[in-house]
Motif scaffolding. Structure first.
Motif, PDB file in Angstrom:
ATOM      1  N   UNK A   1      -4.766   0.353  -8.204  1.00  0.00           N
ATOM      2  CA  UNK A   1      -3.990   1.671  -8.207  1.00  0.00           C
ATOM      3  C   UNK A   1      -2.586   1.627  -8.024  1.00  0.00           C
ATOM      4  N   UNK A   2      -1.931   0.754  -7.252  1.00  0.00           N
ATOM      5  CA  UNK A   2      -0.625   0.559  -7.068  1.00  0.00           C
ATOM      6  C   UNK A   2       0.228   0.333  -8.303  1.00  0.00           C
TER       7      UNK A   2
ATOM      8  N   UNK B   1      -9.356  -3.498  -6.655  1.00  0.00           N
ATOM      9  CA  UNK B   1      -9.379  -1.989  -6.858  1.00  0.00           C
ATOM     10  C   UNK B   1      -8.111  -1.334  -6.218  1.00  0.00           C
TER      11      UNK B   1
ATOM     12  N   UNK C   1       2.734   4.081  -1.755  1.00  0.00           N
ATOM     13  CA  UNK C   1       2.886   4.644  -3.194  1.00  0.00           C
ATOM     14  C   UNK C   1       4.343   4.807  -3.543  1.00  0.00           C
ATOM     15  N   UNK C   2       4.991   5.128  -2.369  1.00  0.00           N
ATOM     16  CA  UNK C   2       6.566   5.475  -2.314  1.00  0.00           C
ATOM     17  C   UNK C   2       7.220   4.500  -2.654  1.00  0.00           C
TER      18      UNK C   2
ATOM     19  N   UNK D   1       0.077   3.134 -10.777  1.00  0.00           N
ATOM     20  CA  UNK D   1       0.880   4.230 -10.549  1.00  0.00           C
ATOM     21  C   UNK D   1       2.363   4.010 -10.803  1.00  0.00           C
TER      22      UNK D   1
ATOM     23  N   UNK E   1       0.769  -1.426   0.218  1.00  0.00           N
ATOM     24  CA  UNK E   1      -0.036  -0.128   0.086  1.00  0.00           C
ATOM     25  C   UNK E   1       0.855   1.391   0.006  1.00  0.00           C
TER      26      UNK E   1
ATOM     27  N   UNK F   1       4.597   5.831 -13.733  1.00  0.00           N
ATOM     28  CA  UNK F   1       5.919   6.467 -13.218  1.00  0.00           C
ATOM     29  C   UNK F   1       7.236   5.757 -13.824  1.00  0.00           C
TER      30      UNK F   1
ATOM     31  N   UNK G   1       6.839   4.240  -6.481  1.00  0.00           N
ATOM     32  CA  UNK G   1       7.679   5.241  -7.110  1.00  0.00           C
ATOM     33  C   UNK G   1       9.066   4.822  -7.124  1.00  0.00           C
TER      34      UNK G   1
ATOM     35  N   UNK H   1      -5.897  -8.703  -0.854  1.00  0.00           N
ATOM     36  CA  UNK H   1      -6.576  -7.224  -1.290  1.00  0.00           C
ATOM     37  C   UNK H   1      -7.267  -7.571  -2.495  1.00  0.00           C
TER      38      UNK H   1
END
Lengths: 200, 370
Positions: free
Chosen positions: B211-212, B207, B184-185, B215, B182, B219, B188, B204
């Motif tokens: 998202x992960x 949805x 986002x860093x 992202x 969970x 990136x 990244x 999990x």
């Protein structure tokens, strides 16, 4: 067009419950207060009891079921909240707390909240100040100064005393709606650039 | 596409018999599972690292080297290597050593670890988890890529004139995946370096996982490593199979109901709907796994959790037979047919070595014209 969404979270266990009775009266008072100012409203009522299993599952698995997710989004997306807990063992009920435990701790930041509780006797009325208010302070919500506590007698001989407290609290909640609610930045839409993470 | 298994290494009572294996039996069972994974044609065996009961694998490279000695094809990986509480110098040394012993059949998945008390046992603080992952990994990369390192950071004693030995096999560092549920860093971080990103989605809903991964892909493209659909994605899965669906459900239910993490919570049916858990026939597992691609795009690595919650070794080995014989061959064919040509496979030692060689050749050709 300028409709306000008021989410009402009530944690009574019986059907009907005195918490629900109080919740309905508070919602009605807020609706009247808003319409008196020419503002429309939509009341979203949430009986925590209906989600008791999903809340337990969320605590155990770490994520909400699809139906609970919808309810949580209703609450976090509302313009203001009315929350009502029965008093259990000198505090809010465990079920009431579970609802707020599964929310992200920033999810209610800046949101006006009307605090309310019910109980068997007036002697518990400070539960609003020593239990509910610190909880919502931690969540960085904006509880309005007047909380509403209703004991058994408030539904009978003392009813005349309850009404003005409801009106007072509803007025404060509507006044608080003029506050600008800060919008949290979404780390998925605005990720911290990695160079910043490296240099922090 | 790579298929494999990952194990946490938990010692859990079998709820149907009330028996609990010893630590020694569990460690040997993990080895048997790895050998079986190679035997049935899987590509990857990954194991967790833990420093608290009821988990046994505190020393993954010891175990992986033991497995490497008895296998010849399977890639040995981790799920995950604790980049927060391990000394990055020791990770650099241990896994370069393993790389040599395993002839390059090694990669790693970095993770932070979510057990609060483990951090202070290793002199750290869980509140610094992200910063530890960022700083330690930045150092680890340098230790594998530079022969002599001078370094100073916030969390570890400085290094002056340090050479991590042995140097990586063929001067090609092991490929690294970053695992995060969970944060986002971490997506990244993976994107910044062009490393792989593994989302252990087994507990999990789609949805959240989407998202992960979205992202990370976005990136990855931002940092110029390729198009978003060329990013290197790995996913988890949790399955239990029998020829007849109902038999699988009947046999697995007591393990599900008492499992660590989600036991005594949602029903097997609810959890199967919300998460990738699939209990049923091999065909149902095939269909469910193929559906991941529709949500997350073409991806490179699929690892299945097969051996937790006290399932007996005999059952796990039967599951691996079904996986290897009936499921993975179909998945390989179907995924390959759907994957566009520009989407890469997961990097291996051989592909990374070839890429390094090509880069070196290009330099040599360009030099005279300068």
């Amino acid at each position: 067009m300028n409709e306000k969404v008021i989410a009402v979270v009530t944690a009574g266990l019986t059907t009907p419950s005195s918490s629900r009775l109080l919740a309905d009266q508070l919602a009605e008072a807020v609706r009247d207060e808003l319409s008196g100012r020419g503002i429309g409203s939509r009341i979203e009522l949430i009986e925590v009891r209906d989600h008791a299993h999903d809340l337990t599952n969320n605590l155990l698995t770490g994520f909400p079921s699809a139906s609970l997710r919808e309810v949580l989004e209703t609450v976090t997306g509302a313009d203001a909240l009315i929350v009502v807990s029965p008093t259990f063992s000198a505090s809010y009920s465990g079920l009431f707390k579970m609802f707020f435990d599964v929310l992200d701790d920033q999810a209610l930041a800046g949101k006006p909240v009307l605090l309310a509780a019910t109980g068997g006797t007036e002697r518990h009325s400070l539960v609003l100040e020593f239990a509910l208010r610190p909880l919502f302070a931690y969540l960085k919500a904006l509880p309005v100064p007047t909380g509403v506590y209703a004991a058994s007698t408030d539904w009978g001989p003392n009813a005349a005393g309850l009404r003005p407290r409801i009106t007072q609290a509803a007025g404060e909640l509507v006044a608080a709606l003029h506050h600008e609610t800060p919008t949290a930045t979404d780390p998925f839409n605005n990720p911290t650039p990695f160079e910043d993470l490296l240099n922090s | 596409m790579q298929f494999g298994v990952f194990t946490v290494g938990d010692v859990t009572e079998d709820p149907t018999t009330g028996t609990t294996v010893s630590e020694g039996e569990r460690i040997k069972a993990m080895v048997r599972i790895a050998l079986k994974a190679e035997e049935v044609g899987l590509d990857v065996f990954a194991q967790g690292e833990h420093h608290n009961p009821p988990f046994v694998p505190s020393s993954p490279t010891t175990q992986l080297a033991f497995i490497a000695a008895q296998t010849s094809k399977i890639i040995l990986s981790t799920s995950t290597t604790l980049i927060t509480t391990n000394d990055p110098v020791k990770i650099a040394e241990d896994y370069a050593m393993l790389q040599h012993l395993a002839d390059g059949r090694v990669d790693l998945m970095m993770g932070r670890g979510n057990t609060g008390p483990v951090y202070p046992w290793f002199g750290q603080d869980i509140r610094n988890g992200i910063q530890l992952a960022v700083e330690n990994y930045a150092l680890l990369r340098r230790l594998w890529r530079e022969d002599v390192v001078d370094w100073e950071g916030k969390f570890r004693t400085p290094l002056q004139g340090f050479t991590s030995t042995p140097r990586p096999l063929d001067d090609v560092p092991p490929f690294v995946w970053h695992g995060s549920i969970r944060s986002p860093e971490i997506a990244e971080q993976a994107a910044y370096y062009g490393d792989g990103f593994f989302h252990n989605n087994i507990f999990w809903p789609i949805t959240h996982t989407k998202r992960m991964i979205d992202l990370y892909r976005q990136r990855f493209e931002h940092y110029g490593h390729g198009a978003a659909d060329q990013a290197i994605v790995g996913l988890g899965g949790q399955i239990f199979m029998r020829k007849n669906s109902q038999d699988a459900v009947r046999e697995f239910r007591p393990y599900f109901d008492n499992a660590p993490v989600y036991g005594h919570g949602p029903s097997l049916e609810d959890f199967s709907r919300e998460t990738p858990l699939t209990v049923g026939s091999p065909q149902e597992v095939i269909e469910r796994t193929l559906s991941f691609r529709e949500h997350f795009g073409d991806y490179q690595r699929q690892l299945f959790l097969m051996d937790h919650a006290g399932l007996p070794l005999k059952t796990v080995l039967e599951q691996l037979d079904i996986l290897g014989e009936e499921v993975v061959p179909v998945l390989r064919k179907e995924f390959a047919a759907l994957k566009p040509a520009h989407v890469p496979d997961a990097p291996t030692h051989a592909s990374l070595k070839a890429a390094a060689q090509r880069a070196h050749d290009l330099e040599t050709i360009e030099e005279p014209s300068r």
